[in-house]
Design a protein around this motif. Structure first.
Motif, PDB file in Angstrom:
ATOM      1  N   ARG A  93       0.822  -1.209   0.000  1.00  0.00           N
ATOM      2  CA  ARG A  93       0.000   0.000   0.000  1.00  0.00           C
ATOM      3  C   ARG A  93       0.849   1.249   0.000  1.00  0.00           C
ATOM      4  N   SER A  94       2.005   1.198  -0.602  1.00  0.00           N
ATOM      5  CA  SER A  94       2.813   2.404  -0.651  1.00  0.00           C
ATOM      6  C   SER A  94       3.599   2.488  -1.925  1.00  0.00           C
ATOM      7  N   GLY A  95       4.151   3.685  -2.264  1.00  0.00           N
ATOM      8  CA  GLY A  95       4.916   3.895  -3.475  1.00  0.00           C
ATOM      9  C   GLY A  95       4.962   5.344  -3.809  1.00  0.00           C
ATOM     10  N   ALA A  96       5.874   5.765  -4.751  1.00  0.00           N
ATOM     11  CA  ALA A  96       5.922   7.177  -5.047  1.00  0.00           C
ATOM     12  C   ALA A  96       6.490   7.485  -6.387  1.00  0.00           C
ATOM     13  N   GLY A  97       6.066   8.609  -6.981  1.00  0.00           N
ATOM     14  CA  GLY A  97       6.558   9.083  -8.248  1.00  0.00           C
ATOM     15  C   GLY A  97       7.095  10.466  -8.080  1.00  0.00           C
TER      16      GLY A  97
ATOM     17  N   ASP B  65      -6.942  -0.649 -17.270  1.00  0.00           N
ATOM     18  CA  ASP B  65      -7.831  -0.605 -16.109  1.00  0.00           C
ATOM     19  C   ASP B  65      -7.163  -0.027 -14.868  1.00  0.00           C
ATOM     20  N   ALA B  66      -5.932   0.488 -15.015  1.00  0.00           N
ATOM     21  CA  ALA B  66      -5.158   1.092 -13.922  1.00  0.00           C
ATOM     22  C   ALA B  66      -4.645   0.067 -12.923  1.00  0.00           C
TER      23      ALA B  66
ATOM     24  N   SER C 209       0.672   5.041  -2.738  1.00  0.00           N
ATOM     25  CA  SER C 209      -0.613   4.718  -3.367  1.00  0.00           C
ATOM     26  C   SER C 209      -0.433   3.912  -4.637  1.00  0.00           C
ATOM     27  N   SER C 210      -1.557   3.524  -5.219  1.00  0.00           N
ATOM     28  CA  SER C 210      -1.566   2.751  -6.460  1.00  0.00           C
ATOM     29  C   SER C 210      -2.373   3.491  -7.522  1.00  0.00           C
ATOM     30  N   PRO C 211      -2.088   3.255  -8.802  1.00  0.00           N
ATOM     31  CA  PRO C 211      -2.750   4.009  -9.865  1.00  0.00           C
ATOM     32  C   PRO C 211      -4.271   3.962  -9.834  1.00  0.00           C
ATOM     33  N   TRP C 212      -4.838   2.820  -9.413  1.00  0.00           N
ATOM     34  CA  TRP C 212      -6.305   2.725  -9.443  1.00  0.00           C
ATOM     35  C   TRP C 212      -6.967   3.627  -8.406  1.00  0.00           C
ATOM     36  N   ASN C 213      -6.159   4.252  -7.542  1.00  0.00           N
ATOM     37  CA  ASN C 213      -6.697   5.205  -6.572  1.00  0.00           C
ATOM     38  C   ASN C 213      -6.292   6.648  -6.884  1.00  0.00           C
ATOM     39  N   ASP C 214      -5.876   6.904  -8.112  1.00  0.00           N
ATOM     40  CA  ASP C 214      -5.363   8.232  -8.449  1.00  0.00           C
ATOM     41  C   ASP C 214      -6.439   9.303  -8.564  1.00  0.00           C
ATOM     42  N   GLY C 215      -7.715   8.921  -8.499  1.00  0.00           N
ATOM     43  CA  GLY C 215      -8.769   9.925  -8.516  1.00  0.00           C
ATOM     44  C   GLY C 215      -8.613  10.938  -7.391  1.00  0.00           C
ATOM     45  N   GLN C 216      -7.977  10.536  -6.296  1.00  0.00           N
ATOM     46  CA  GLN C 216      -7.796  11.436  -5.154  1.00  0.00           C
ATOM     47  C   GLN C 216      -6.826  12.576  -5.463  1.00  0.00           C
ATOM     48  N   PHE C 217      -6.029  12.434  -6.529  1.00  0.00           N
ATOM     49  CA  PHE C 217      -5.056  13.471  -6.884  1.00  0.00           C
ATOM     50  C   PHE C 217      -5.470  14.265  -8.125  1.00  0.00           C
ATOM     51  N   LEU C 218      -6.691  14.057  -8.605  1.00  0.00           N
ATOM     52  CA  LEU C 218      -7.112  14.644  -9.877  1.00  0.00           C
ATOM     53  C   LEU C 218      -7.006  16.163  -9.882  1.00  0.00           C
ATOM     54  N   LYS C 219      -7.399  16.818  -8.798  1.00  0.00           N
ATOM     55  CA  LYS C 219      -7.395  18.282  -8.764  1.00  0.00           C
ATOM     56  C   LYS C 219      -5.989  18.849  -8.936  1.00  0.00           C
ATOM     57  N   ASN C 220      -4.974  18.096  -8.517  1.00  0.00           N
ATOM     58  CA  ASN C 220      -3.600  18.573  -8.688  1.00  0.00           C
ATOM     59  C   ASN C 220      -3.230  18.711 -10.158  1.00  0.00           C
ATOM     60  N   VAL C 221      -3.887  17.904 -11.010  1.00  0.00           N
ATOM     61  CA  VAL C 221      -3.629  17.938 -12.445  1.00  0.00           C
ATOM     62  C   VAL C 221      -4.535  18.960 -13.142  1.00  0.00           C
ATOM     63  N   THR C 222      -5.809  18.985 -12.789  1.00  0.00           N
ATOM     64  CA  THR C 222      -6.743  19.901 -13.466  1.00  0.00           C
ATOM     65  C   THR C 222      -6.562  21.342 -13.026  1.00  0.00           C
ATOM     66  N   ASN C 223      -5.986  21.546 -11.827  1.00  0.00           N
ATOM     67  CA  ASN C 223      -5.742  22.901 -11.311  1.00  0.00           C
ATOM     68  C   ASN C 223      -4.293  23.004 -10.832  1.00  0.00           C
TER      69      ASN C 223
ATOM     70  N   ARG D 195      -9.026   3.831 -17.695  1.00  0.00           N
ATOM     71  CA  ARG D 195      -9.325   4.407 -16.385  1.00  0.00           C
ATOM     72  C   ARG D 195      -8.209   5.398 -16.063  1.00  0.00           C
ATOM     73  N   PRO D 196      -8.511   6.680 -15.867  1.00  0.00           N
ATOM     74  CA  PRO D 196      -7.455   7.670 -15.634  1.00  0.00           C
ATOM     75  C   PRO D 196      -6.549   7.269 -14.480  1.00  0.00           C
ATOM     76  N   ALA D 197      -5.253   7.273 -14.742  1.00  0.00           N
ATOM     77  CA  ALA D 197      -4.276   6.893 -13.728  1.00  0.00           C
ATOM     78  C   ALA D 197      -2.906   7.381 -14.181  1.00  0.00           C
ATOM     79  N   GLU D 198      -2.034   7.654 -13.225  1.00  0.00           N
ATOM     80  CA  GLU D 198      -0.694   8.152 -13.544  1.00  0.00           C
ATOM     81  C   GLU D 198       0.206   6.972 -13.890  1.00  0.00           C
ATOM     82  N   GLU D 199       0.354   6.740 -15.204  1.00  0.00           N
ATOM     83  CA  GLU D 199       1.212   5.687 -15.730  1.00  0.00           C
ATOM     84  C   GLU D 199       1.958   6.245 -16.939  1.00  0.00           C
ATOM     85  N   LEU D 200       3.122   5.697 -17.228  1.00  0.00           N
ATOM     86  CA  LEU D 200       3.841   6.011 -18.452  1.00  0.00           C
ATOM     87  C   LEU D 200       3.298   5.087 -19.534  1.00  0.00           C
ATOM     88  N   ARG D 201       2.551   5.645 -20.486  1.00  0.00           N
ATOM     89  CA  ARG D 201       1.850   4.817 -21.482  1.00  0.00           C
ATOM     90  C   ARG D 201       2.623   4.756 -22.793  1.00  0.00           C
ATOM     91  N   LEU D 202       2.751   3.541 -23.325  1.00  0.00           N
ATOM     92  CA  LEU D 202       3.523   3.309 -24.546  1.00  0.00           C
ATOM     93  C   LEU D 202       2.710   2.491 -25.536  1.00  0.00           C
TER      94      LEU D 202
END
Length: 511
Positions: free
Chosen positions: A6-10, A110-111, A306-320, A361-368
Motif C-alpha cells: 500500500r505504498s509507493g511514489a513518483g 484498467d489502472a 498509493s496505487s494508480p487505481w486510486n489516483d482519482g484522489q489526486f485529480l485536482k492537482n492535475v486539473t488545477n 481508467r485515468p491513472a498516472e502511468e507512463l503509457r507506450l
C-alpha cells in the motif's frame, strides 16, 4: 502477502515539467533565444519528504520505448538512488537487500497491473576484515579482488484484480555491475558492464548496476524559478552524477494484451521490509516530474504509498496545477484556463489515437503504444515535434521531457503556442546503440591528478624522490619535496610504510 503493497511514489514527470516550464517561461519572457549549457552540481530526484531520507529505495526515473535495434522488443529502464557521487566510498552504492524493486505493466487500461516483474538483491562480502570495496584491480565480475558484490533474482508475477495467478522465476543469482570506483580499481569498466548483461529465455535481456544518470535538466528552478530573473538556466544539474539502474528488454508480445491492444501502462515501485517483516510501498514513479512538481507537499508521501487505481484522489492537482500560476506571478506569462483537461489526457489517460487504450481508467502511468516503430532520427521534443515514437508516448533516453512538459503545462495543446525550455537539450554523455543503452557511470577517479604526476612519474616515484638525501641529483627539486614531507611529520612517513606493509600482506591472502 499480496505482491502489491500500500505504498509507493513518483517524482520524475512533474518535476521535469515544472523545471522545463519555468525555464521555458523565463526564457520566453526575457526574449532569450539560446543559452549554452554549463557545468552541473546537483540533482533533484528527492521529490517527497519521507523518501528523500531513503535513497536506496528512491526511484528517480522510468523509461519505456520500443527497442531501436530490435523493434520486436520493448525496453524498460528504472533508476534508483539519486545524487550518487562517483567517489562516494568506501561504502559504494548497492541495491537494498530488504527491498522489492517492482516494474508494473497494465496492458488493458484498467489502472491495475496484469504483470509484475520483481527484482530482489543479495549482497556478498568476501572479506569483512577490510574496509575496501575492492582489494585490487578488478578485471571481471568474479574477480577475487572485487570484495563487495551483489546478485539478483527476477520473478514474473501474473495478476488478476491484484490477486496472484502465477509466479515464474525468470532469472536466478545474476551478477550486478559494480560502482565505478576509479581507473586504478577498474581499468576497463566497459568490460564489467558487458559481463553484467544477462540473456533470459525467449530473447529477453536484463541488466542491473551503476550507470550515468540519463536525466538531463536544470533544477535550479527551485531557486524561485531559476533565480526569479532567468539568471540560473542552462546547466545540466545532473551532470557527473550516477544512479543504480535496472534495465529489461523483453519481446513485446510478452507484455501486451494482444496485437489489437498494443498500449501498455508502466510504472515502478519500491517496497521495503518493515520492522514487522512485511513489505510496504515507499516509492512510486511513472511519468517524470508528477510527484515532484504537480503534487503539493500534503500529497507527496501519500502518492508514493498509493496505487494508480486510486489516483482519482489526486485529480485536482492535475486539473488545477500550481506551476502555471507560479510562472504567471513571476514572469507574467498568463496561465491557461482551468480545468486543465488537456493535462488529464497527457498524463492520466494517454493521447487519444496515439497511446490511449480503450476503456481507459485515468491513472498516472507512463503509457507506450508498442505498435509505433522507432524512428531513425529521434526528435528531442517527441510528439510535440511530430515524432510519435517519443514522449509522452513512452519515454526514450534522449527525450527532453522538461521542455516538452513545460510547453504542455503552459498550454501548447490548447492554443497557447510556446517554445519554453530550460536550455539543457541533451545528456552530457552519449547513450549506447544497443541494450542497455545507458552511458557508463562516471568514475570515482575523475578530476585532476596530483601535481607533477604524469604517465611516467607516478606518486610512488615521487615519494621515492622525496626520501633521497639532500644534495643528490635533482637537489633543488628534492629539497622542496623533503621540506614538504617533513612538514607532514615522521608520523606520516611511518603511516605510509605501515600501509605498504599491510598491503603486501593483504595481497598474499585469498579473498
Amino acid at each position: 502477502m499480496t505482491p502489491i503493497s500500500r505504498s509507493g511514489a513518483g517524482r520524475g514527470s512533474i518535476a521535469t515539467l515544472i523545471a522545463g516550464a519555468l525555464a521555458a517561461g523565463g526564457l520566453a519572457a526575457a526574449g532569450v533565444a539560446t543559452l549554452e549549457p554549463g557545468a552541473a552540481s546537483a540533482s533533484s530526484h528527492r521529490e517527497a519528504p519521507l523518501i528523500s531520507g531513503q535513497p536506496q529505495y528512491d526511484n528517480t526515473d522510468v523509461y519505456a520505448f520500443v527497442s531501436p535495434d530490435k523493434p520486436d522488443t520493448t525496453t524498460i529502464i528504472a533508476n534508483w538512488i539519486p545524487f550518487e557521487d562517483p567517489a562516494g566510498g568506501p561504502n559504494f552504492y548497492t541495491f537494498a537487500d530488504d527491498a522489492q524493486y517492482d516494474i508494473h505493466i497494465d496492458n488493458n487500461g484498467d489502472a491495475q497491473g496484469e504483470l509484475l516483474l520483481r527484482y530482489t538483491f543479495r549482497t556478498h562480502t568476501k572479506n569483512k576484515k577490510t574496509f575496501l570495496y575492492n582489494t585490487g584491480a578488478v578485471t571481471s565480475l568474479d574477480d577475487p579482488d572485487l570484495n563487495v558484490t551483489q546478485s539478483y533474482d527476477i520473478d514474473l508475477i501474473k495478476l488478476h484484480n491484484q490477486k496472484v495467478v502465477s509466479k515464474t522465476k525468470l532469472a536466478d543469482d545474476v551478477p550486478v555491475a559494480p560502482s565505478n570506483v576509479g581507473k586504478a580499481s577498474m581499468p576497463d569498466y566497459n568490460t564489467l558492464r558487458k559481463q553484467a548483461v544477462h540473456k533470459l529465455a525467449s530473447g529477453a535481456q536484463t541488466f542491473a548496476g551503476q550507470a550515468d544518470d540519463p536525466f538531463f535538466l536544470d533544477l535550479r528552478v527551485f531557486d524561485l524559478l531559476y533565480g526569479g530573473n532567468l539568471s540560473e538556466v542552462g546547466r545540466d544539474t545532473l551532470k557527473g552524477y550516477n544512479v543504480n539502474s535496472i534495465a529489461l528488454q523483453v519481446p513485446t508480445d510478452m507484455i501486451t494484451e494482444s496485437k489489437d491492444q498494443p498500449v501498455v501502462g508502466i510504472w515502478s515501485t519500491t517496497q521495503r521490509k518493515n520492522a514487522r517483516g512485511y513489505y510496504e510501498q515507499v516509492s512510486r514513479l511513472g511519468n517524470p516530474l508528477v510527484n515532484e512538481v504537480v503534487n503539493p507537499l500534503k500529497d507527496k508521501d501519500k502518492f508514493n504509498a498509493s496505487s494508480p487505481w486510486n489516483d482519482g484522489q489526486f485529480l485536482k492537482n492535475v486539473t488545477n496545477p500550481e506551476l502555471p500560476k507560479l510562472i504567471e506571478s513571476i514572469y507574467k506569462i498568463k496561465a491557461p484556463a482551468e480545468p486543465r483537461n488537456d493535462l488529464v489526457d497527457v498524463f492520466l489517460k494517454g493521447v487519444k489515437g496515439l497511446n490511449q487504450p480503450p476503456k481507459v481508467r485515468p491513472a498516472e502511468e507512463l503509457r507506450l503504444n508498442t505498435s509505433i516503430k522507432p524512428t531513425a532520427s529521434p526528435k528531442r521534443l517527441g510528439v510535440l515535434d511530430g515524432d510519435n515514437a517519443g514522449f509522452p508516448n513512452g519515454r526514450r533516453l534522449t527525450d527532453d521531457v522538461v521542455d516538452e512538459a513545460l510547453q504542455v503545462v503552459e498550454g501548447e495543446l490548447v492554443g497557447s503556442k510556446n517554445d519554453l525550455g530550460d536550455a539543457v537539450d541533451k545528456n552530457d554523455k552519449n547513450f549506447g546503440h544497443s541494450f542497455p543503452y545507458l552511458a557508463n557511470p562516471t568514475a570515482g577517479s575523475r578530476g585532476a591528478t596530483a601535481k607533477g604526476v604524469s604517465s611516467g612519474n607516478d606518486v610512488r616515484n615521487q615519494l621515492g624522490d622525496a626520501l633521497q638525501p639532500a644534495g643528490s641529483s635533482g637537489g633543488m627539486s628534492n629539497t622542496g619535496l623533503i621540506a614538504a614531507s617533513a612538514g607532514a611529520g615522521a608520523a606520516g612517513i611511518a603511516l605510509v610504510g605501515a600501509g605498504l606493509m599491510w598491503w603486501r600482506r593483504m595481497r598474499g591472502r585469498a579473498y
